[in-house]
Design a protein around this motif. Sequence first.
Motif, PDB file in Angstrom:
ATOM      1  N   PRO A   1       0.798  -1.139   0.118  1.00 35.60           N
ATOM      2  CA  PRO A   1      -0.104  -0.060  -0.037  1.00 35.60           C
ATOM      3  C   PRO A   1       0.777   1.422  -0.012  1.00 35.60           C
ATOM      4  O   PRO A   1       2.142   1.301   0.325  1.00 35.60           O
ATOM      5  CB  PRO A   1      -0.738  -0.080   1.394  1.00 35.60           C
ATOM      6  N   LEU A   2       0.210   2.310  -0.424  1.00 36.61           N
ATOM      7  CA  LEU A   2       1.083   3.805  -0.422  1.00 36.61           C
ATOM      8  C   LEU A   2       1.018   4.045   1.146  1.00 36.61           C
ATOM      9  O   LEU A   2       0.146   4.019   1.899  1.00 36.61           O
ATOM     10  CB  LEU A   2       0.034   4.558  -0.884  1.00 36.61           C
ATOM     11  N   LEU A   3       2.278   4.448   1.494  1.00 36.04           N
ATOM     12  CA  LEU A   3       2.431   4.763   3.052  1.00 36.04           C
ATOM     13  C   LEU A   3       3.047   6.285   3.014  1.00 36.04           C
ATOM     14  O   LEU A   3       3.781   6.662   1.966  1.00 36.04           O
ATOM     15  CB  LEU A   3       3.341   3.916   3.771  1.00 36.04           C
ATOM     16  N   GLY A   4       2.767   7.195   3.768  1.00 40.08           N
ATOM     17  CA  GLY A   4       3.041   8.548   3.946  1.00 40.08           C
ATOM     18  C   GLY A   4       3.768   8.886   5.426  1.00 40.08           C
ATOM     19  O   GLY A   4       3.260   8.165   6.390  1.00 40.08           O
ATOM     20  N   ARG A   5       4.459   9.871   5.329  1.00 37.35           N
ATOM     21  CA  ARG A   5       5.048  10.257   6.382  1.00 37.35           C
ATOM     22  C   ARG A   5       5.499  11.587   6.419  1.00 37.35           C
ATOM     23  O   ARG A   5       5.790  12.089   5.244  1.00 37.35           O
ATOM     24  CB  ARG A   5       6.594   9.635   6.981  1.00 37.35           C
ATOM     25  N   PHE A   6       5.182  12.408   7.475  1.00 35.10           N
ATOM     26  CA  PHE A   6       5.482  13.839   7.597  1.00 35.10           C
ATOM     27  C   PHE A   6       6.897  14.243   8.285  1.00 35.10           C
ATOM     28  O   PHE A   6       6.946  13.516   9.308  1.00 35.10           O
ATOM     29  CB  PHE A   6       4.294  14.629   7.974  1.00 35.10           C
ATOM     30  N   TYR A   7       7.601  15.004   7.825  1.00 36.95           N
ATOM     31  CA  TYR A   7       8.641  15.436   8.642  1.00 36.95           C
ATOM     32  C   TYR A   7       8.781  16.849   8.451  1.00 36.95           C
ATOM     33  O   TYR A   7       8.537  17.753   7.555  1.00 36.95           O
ATOM     34  CB  TYR A   7       9.945  14.842   7.955  1.00 36.95           C
ATOM     35  N   ASP A   8       9.456  17.379   9.367  1.00 32.03           N
ATOM     36  CA  ASP A   8       9.518  18.777   9.807  1.00 32.03           C
ATOM     37  C   ASP A   8      11.140  18.656   9.880  1.00 32.03           C
ATOM     38  O   ASP A   8      11.896  18.386  10.708  1.00 32.03           O
ATOM     39  CB  ASP A   8       9.179  19.540  10.940  1.00 32.03           C
ATOM     40  N   TYR A   9      11.958  19.231   8.934  1.00 33.22           N
ATOM     41  CA  TYR A   9      13.309  19.249   8.705  1.00 33.22           C
ATOM     42  C   TYR A   9      14.104  20.175   9.904  1.00 33.22           C
ATOM     43  O   TYR A   9      15.014  19.384  10.522  1.00 33.22           O
ATOM     44  CB  TYR A   9      14.081  19.864   7.510  1.00 33.22           C
ATOM     45  N   ALA A  10      13.493  21.263  10.450  1.00 31.54           N
ATOM     46  CA  ALA A  10      14.026  21.797  11.676  1.00 31.54           C
ATOM     47  C   ALA A  10      13.905  20.857  12.892  1.00 31.54           C
ATOM     48  O   ALA A  10      14.952  20.975  13.544  1.00 31.54           O
ATOM     49  CB  ALA A  10      13.335  23.195  11.626  1.00 31.54           C
ATOM     50  N   THR A  11      13.068  20.070  12.918  1.00 30.38           N
ATOM     51  CA  THR A  11      12.813  19.216  14.069  1.00 30.38           C
ATOM     52  C   THR A  11      13.968  17.972  13.937  1.00 30.38           C
ATOM     53  O   THR A  11      14.452  17.772  14.766  1.00 30.38           O
ATOM     54  CB  THR A  11      11.462  18.656  14.254  1.00 30.38           C
ATOM     55  N   LEU A  12      13.947  17.511  12.537  1.00 29.29           N
ATOM     56  CA  LEU A  12      14.969  16.628  12.415  1.00 29.29           C
ATOM     57  C   LEU A  12      16.556  16.988  12.816  1.00 29.29           C
ATOM     58  O   LEU A  12      17.132  16.249  13.225  1.00 29.29           O
ATOM     59  CB  LEU A  12      14.959  15.988  10.941  1.00 29.29           C
ATOM     60  N   ALA A  13      16.716  18.143  12.329  1.00 33.20           N
ATOM     61  CA  ALA A  13      17.990  18.848  12.425  1.00 33.20           C
ATOM     62  C   ALA A  13      18.377  18.923  14.031  1.00 33.20           C
ATOM     63  O   ALA A  13      19.611  18.612  14.299  1.00 33.20           O
ATOM     64  CB  ALA A  13      18.270  20.083  11.874  1.00 33.20           C
ATOM     65  N   ARG A  14      17.344  19.401  14.675  1.00 37.73           N
ATOM     66  CA  ARG A  14      17.497  19.458  16.424  1.00 37.73           C
ATOM     67  C   ARG A  14      17.648  18.078  16.912  1.00 37.73           C
ATOM     68  O   ARG A  14      18.614  17.734  17.649  1.00 37.73           O
ATOM     69  CB  ARG A  14      16.438  20.028  16.948  1.00 37.73           C
ATOM     70  N   GLN A  15      17.084  16.998  16.348  1.00 33.79           N
ATOM     71  CA  GLN A  15      17.159  15.733  16.929  1.00 33.79           C
ATOM     72  C   GLN A  15      18.428  14.919  16.716  1.00 33.79           C
ATOM     73  O   GLN A  15      18.955  14.216  17.318  1.00 33.79           O
ATOM     74  CB  GLN A  15      15.975  14.633  16.321  1.00 33.79           C
ATOM     75  N   PHE A  16      18.710  15.240  15.526  1.00 34.87           N
ATOM     76  CA  PHE A  16      20.253  14.794  15.228  1.00 34.87           C
ATOM     77  C   PHE A  16      21.372  15.979  15.190  1.00 34.87           C
ATOM     78  O   PHE A  16      22.134  16.133  14.202  1.00 34.87           O
ATOM     79  CB  PHE A  16      20.319  14.241  13.809  1.00 34.87           C
ATOM     80  N   ASP A  17      21.516  16.879  16.460  1.00 32.16           N
ATOM     81  CA  ASP A  17      22.265  17.682  16.445  1.00 32.16           C
ATOM     82  C   ASP A  17      23.684  17.778  16.040  1.00 32.16           C
ATOM     83  O   ASP A  17      24.357  16.643  16.332  1.00 32.16           O
ATOM     84  CB  ASP A  17      22.285  18.284  17.933  1.00 32.16           C
ATOM     85  N   GLY A  18      24.094  18.495  14.965  1.00 34.89           N
ATOM     86  CA  GLY A  18      25.280  18.225  14.304  1.00 34.89           C
ATOM     87  C   GLY A  18      25.409  17.374  13.189  1.00 34.89           C
ATOM     88  O   GLY A  18      26.449  17.367  12.636  1.00 34.89           O
ATOM     89  N   ALA A  19      24.508  16.524  13.003  1.00 31.97           N
ATOM     90  CA  ALA A  19      24.521  15.710  11.908  1.00 31.97           C
ATOM     91  C   ALA A  19      24.366  16.501  10.550  1.00 31.97           C
ATOM     92  O   ALA A  19      23.489  17.247  10.495  1.00 31.97           O
ATOM     93  CB  ALA A  19      23.706  14.533  12.191  1.00 31.97           C
ATOM     94  N   SER A  20      25.121  15.868   9.569  1.00 33.86           N
ATOM     95  CA  SER A  20      24.741  16.359   7.899  1.00 33.86           C
ATOM     96  C   SER A  20      23.344  15.890   7.646  1.00 33.86           C
ATOM     97  O   SER A  20      22.992  14.902   8.049  1.00 33.86           O
ATOM     98  CB  SER A  20      25.890  15.879   7.211  1.00 33.86           C
ATOM     99  N   PRO A  21      22.919  16.708   6.729  1.00 33.27           N
ATOM    100  CA  PRO A  21      21.380  16.191   5.981  1.00 33.27           C
ATOM    101  C   PRO A  21      21.686  14.919   5.551  1.00 33.27           C
ATOM    102  O   PRO A  21      20.709  14.157   5.607  1.00 33.27           O
ATOM    103  CB  PRO A  21      21.201  17.313   5.099  1.00 33.27           C
ATOM    104  N   GLU A  22      22.761  14.371   4.885  1.00 33.87           N
ATOM    105  CA  GLU A  22      22.901  13.277   4.357  1.00 33.87           C
ATOM    106  C   GLU A  22      22.836  12.083   5.644  1.00 33.87           C
ATOM    107  O   GLU A  22      22.080  10.978   5.213  1.00 33.87           O
ATOM    108  CB  GLU A  22      24.418  13.059   3.713  1.00 33.87           C
ATOM    109  N   LEU A  23      23.467  12.161   6.651  1.00 35.37           N
ATOM    110  CA  LEU A  23      23.341  11.303   7.700  1.00 35.37           C
ATOM    111  C   LEU A  23      21.807  11.182   8.254  1.00 35.37           C
ATOM    112  O   LEU A  23      21.265  10.183   8.775  1.00 35.37           O
ATOM    113  CB  LEU A  23      24.191  11.550   8.975  1.00 35.37           C
TER     114      LEU A  23
END
Length: 123
Positions: free
Chosen positions: A48-70
Motif C-alpha cells: 500500500p501507499l505509505l506516507g510520513r510527514f517530517y519537519d526538517y528543523a525538528t529533524l536537525a535538532r534531533q540529530f544535532d550536528g549531523a549532516s543532512p545526508e546522515l
Amino acid sequence: MSDSTDDRDRFLHEIRKAAYSDEPFPLIALGVDGPLMAIVYRESATGPLLGRFYDYATLARQFDGASPELIADAVVVGDLLDPSGVGVSYHFPWEPELINSEESILWIGEVFTNSMMKTWGSK
C-alpha cells in the motif's frame, strides 16, 4: 537560498538516492512546503501507499550536528525501509494531486504538529 533550505534539499536528495539504492523502496512522491515535507512511498512494489510527514528543523535538532545526508540515512533505515504501524487514511484533498492517483495513502507515525496541520491539513 537559506542554509536550512539548502540542508532540507540535501536531505531530500539523499532520500531520492536511497530509493534507487541496493535496498530500494518505491518512492512515489515528495511534497515540500518550507521546512515541512511529505514523503509517500511503498514498502514493497505491491504494498500500500505509505506516507510520513517530517519537519526538517525538528529533524536537525534531533540529530544535532549531523549532516543532512546522515539524517536522511537514519530516516531511511529507521522509518522508510521498515515502517512500523498500519497507518491511517486521512483522505486529504491534496493527496491525488501529490501522487497523481486516487489511491489512499496510509499516514504513519506522528502525523501533525500544529504547524504541519496549518500547512498540510486543509490544502
